[in-house]
Design an enzyme around this catalytic site. Sequence first.
Site, PDB file in Angstrom:
ATOM      1  N   LYS A   1       0.836  -1.194   0.000  1.00 59.50           N
ATOM      2  CA  LYS A   1       0.000   0.000   0.000  1.00 59.50           C
ATOM      3  C   LYS A   1       0.871   1.244   0.000  1.00 59.50           C
ATOM      4  CE  LYS A   1      -2.319   1.109   3.820  1.00 59.50           C
ATOM      5  NZ  LYS A   1      -3.397   1.301   4.819  1.00 59.50           N
TER       6      LYS A   1
ATOM      7  N   TYR B   1      -4.490  -0.296 -13.805  1.00 61.53           N
ATOM      8  CA  TYR B   1      -3.166  -0.909 -13.829  1.00 61.53           C
ATOM      9  C   TYR B   1      -2.110   0.186 -13.808  1.00 61.53           C
ATOM     10  CZ  TYR B   1      -3.188   0.347 -18.760  1.00 61.53           C
ATOM     11  OH  TYR B   1      -3.252   1.051 -19.934  1.00 61.53           O
TER      12      TYR B   1
ATOM     13  N   SER C   1      -5.046   3.965 -16.981  1.00 61.84           N
ATOM     14  CA  SER C   1      -4.062   3.523 -15.999  1.00 61.84           C
ATOM     15  C   SER C   1      -3.746   4.602 -14.982  1.00 61.84           C
ATOM     16  CB  SER C   1      -2.755   3.062 -16.659  1.00 61.84           C
ATOM     17  OG  SER C   1      -2.082   4.170 -17.208  1.00 61.84           O
TER      18      SER C   1
END
Length: 116
Positions: free
Chosen positions: A9, A58, A25
């Site tokens: 994270k 992504y 993205s």
Amino acid sequence: MNVEVVKSKLHNVSVTEANLNYVGSITIDEDLMDAATIIENEKVQVVNNNNGERLETYVIKGERGSGVICLNGAAARKVAVGDVIIIITYASMPLEEAKQFKPVFVFPDTETNRLV
């Protein structure tokens, strides 16, 4: 049986750019990617602390040391420059392995997105 667990994270980074005219993205400074064990093209969840939006996309590599966090394509509509977001990755692994797994949490400087 496999379970999904948090792999890593990036906690409380600031959006530096939102580029609607891009295929899609999130662009992340390569230093931040390395620190959080995120690889190019990896699926991530983005949580916006300012408006509650959550999305999946992504990753593409951003310039190393730049502090860039740029939401591209349709995701750009979910953020504003300056919003504080959390970027989360997940991994699937066997239950017993997951019980021992330790995720990587990175807390960069929120104003600069630089590692501290």
